[in-house]
Design a protein around this motif. Structure first.
Motif, PDB file in Angstrom:
ATOM      1  N   UNK A 162      23.155 -43.914  20.273  1.00  0.00           N
ATOM      2  CA  UNK A 162      21.709 -43.692  20.389  1.00  0.00           C
ATOM      3  C   UNK A 162      21.164 -44.338  21.661  1.00  0.00           C
ATOM      4  N   UNK A 163      20.031 -43.856  22.090  1.00  0.00           N
ATOM      5  CA  UNK A 163      19.328 -44.486  23.211  1.00  0.00           C
ATOM      6  C   UNK A 163      18.575 -45.711  22.714  1.00  0.00           C
ATOM      7  N   UNK A 164      18.544 -46.742  23.539  1.00  0.00           N
ATOM      8  CA  UNK A 164      17.833 -47.973  23.217  1.00  0.00           C
ATOM      9  C   UNK A 164      16.878 -48.316  24.351  1.00  0.00           C
ATOM     10  N   UNK A 165      15.727 -48.850  24.003  1.00  0.00           N
ATOM     11  CA  UNK A 165      14.787 -49.358  25.002  1.00  0.00           C
ATOM     12  C   UNK A 165      14.940 -50.882  25.048  1.00  0.00           C
ATOM     13  N   UNK A 166      15.268 -51.374  26.220  1.00  0.00           N
ATOM     14  CA  UNK A 166      15.451 -52.819  26.357  1.00  0.00           C
ATOM     15  C   UNK A 166      14.110 -53.532  26.227  1.00  0.00           C
ATOM     16  N   UNK A 167      14.121 -54.679  25.570  1.00  0.00           N
ATOM     17  CA  UNK A 167      12.919 -55.497  25.407  1.00  0.00           C
ATOM     18  C   UNK A 167      13.070 -56.829  26.139  1.00  0.00           C
TER      19      UNK A 167
END
Length: 403
Positions: free
Chosen positions: A291-296
């Motif tokens: 899956x795609x992840x958005x870095x925080x």
């Protein structure tokens, strides 16, 4: 000189330790896999928890933007495409050398596929010797050697954008194209420096990204053997034993140690220090992505609209982490092409992107290059009429030995 006979007697202890660690890692992996299965059924609830309690978390976790059970096969790359890459190397400054200066060498590579165009393989050297280059960073308590590394990162991005934008007069480019860099697009190391210094370096990098976005050429960060825990840290929300993930209230860090040298762990750290790649290695087939992840990552708050997303891809030889800016993710077709070109580069490079490998080869400064650089510098200084040109006695003595 290293005494190999004495060293050999110390190796069995290392082997025993690594065997014990491998057994423990297998148990941690099984725990993480179970938590992943549980989280798949309600990952949106976990995302909401993460967003609601992000200011009370004491760990950094990426946010999934697709279901956790997403497994997507990456299609073959289009026959006609272009790949651009840069990488850098340097000669560090030394008071024992002929002159106190440093050199940054950026390797440039452009590879065209499916068209009759010559590739570009060269490097651009730059010497920094003025006082503002050498001592500017002192005002922020940053050593010159450290500042040189930051300058190298910014220069790589700037050269990449200039190179990409100079290839075509049309926007977007007439054929699919990507620009590759070795390593992460998330510059964690800038978090701990003065804001003015950070803005100076990051400003140059983001200016280069703006140019790439305008030209429609995605920038891709390729991480081999990634040690990141951003994705697997998301599972700590599933492992949390409390109703709310209020780390500061329930699991505030203290000075307690569970064993000598080992900090006491919170209940949600049952799988640490497991890395992201270990988890995806068991679930991704060759050619598939996670899956795609958005870095925080906190540093991304300084990136403006250039939010960084990532996914893990089984490229055959390993599980690679591939990072792209948000504007690439917003265009599904562009994202698919970007990933397919990146995987094609790995296949052509027998396990590592061929463009990045060639950029490194163009950039690397070997021992002979260093010697010739200072020889040219010495000749120029003598020509200019300078006297007492030479290395320190310490440096001269180290280069020779009576043993």
């Amino acid at each position: 000189m290293l005494d190999l006979n004495k060293l050999a007697g110390k190796l069995p202890g290392i082997s025993k330790h690594l065997t014990q660690e491998a057994t423990a890692a297998k148990g941690r992996l099984q725990t993480a896999e179970l938590l992943m299965q549980q989280a798949q059924t309600h990952h949106l609830e976990l995302v909401k928890k993460q967003q609601d309690w992000k200011h009370r978390l004491i760990f950094s976790a990426a946010e999934p933007v697709e279901p956790l059970d997403t497994r997507i096969a990456i299609p073959p790359a289009p026959r006609t495409h272009t790949v651009i890459a840069t990488d850098g190397s340097q000669i560090a400054p030394s008071h024992h050398e002929i002159a106190y200066c440093y050199l940054i060498n950026v390797g440039r590579v452009v590879l065209h596929y499916g068209v009759s165009r010559h590739p570009l393989l060269d490097s651009l050297p730059e010497i920094y010797y003025r006082a503002e280059d050498l001592y500017e960073s002192r005002q922020w308590a940053i050593r010159t050697e450290e500042w040189m590394g930051y300058r190298r990162t910014a220069t790589e991005a700037t050269v990449l954008a200039e190179l990409a934008c100079s290839l075509w007069e049309t926007t977007p480019p007439p054929v699919p194209a990507i620009s590759l860099v070795d390593g992460s697009l998330i510059y964690w190391f800038l978090e701990g420096i003065a804001s003015e210094a950070r803005d100076k370096i990051l400003g140059e990098i983001l200016d280069a990204w703006d140019k790439l976005e305008e030209a429609g050429i995605p920038i891709v960060g390729y991480l081999s053997a990634s040690r990141s825990m951003e994705a697997i840290n998301f599972l700590r929300l599933e492992a949390c034993i409390h109703k709310e993930p209020n780390c500061i209230s329930y699991c505030a860090p203290d000075l307690d140690f569970s064993s000598p040298g080992q900090p006491k762990k919170a209940p949600c750290q049952v799988f640490e220090p497991l890395r992201d790649v270990a988890l995806w290695q068991t679930t991704l087939q060759p050619g598939q992505r996670s899956p795609l992840w958005r870095s925080c990552a906190p540093i991304l708050q300084c990136y403006g609209h250039h939010t960084v997303y990532f996914c893990y891809v089984n490229v055959g030889s390993e599980i690679a982490r591939i990072e792209v800016p948000g504007w690439v993710v917003e265009n599904p077709e562009l994202l698919e092409t970007t990933l397919s070109l990146t995987v094609a580069q790995v296949q052509k490079g027998y396990g590592y992107p061929v463009a990045l490998a060639e950029a490194h080869n163009q950039a690397v400064v070997r021992g002979g290059d260093r010697y010739h650089f200072f020889a040219l510098l010495e000749r120029e200084m003598i020509k200019a009429g300078l006297k007492n040109v030479g290395t320190s006695y310490k440096e001269t003595r180290k280069r020779g030995s009576i043993a």
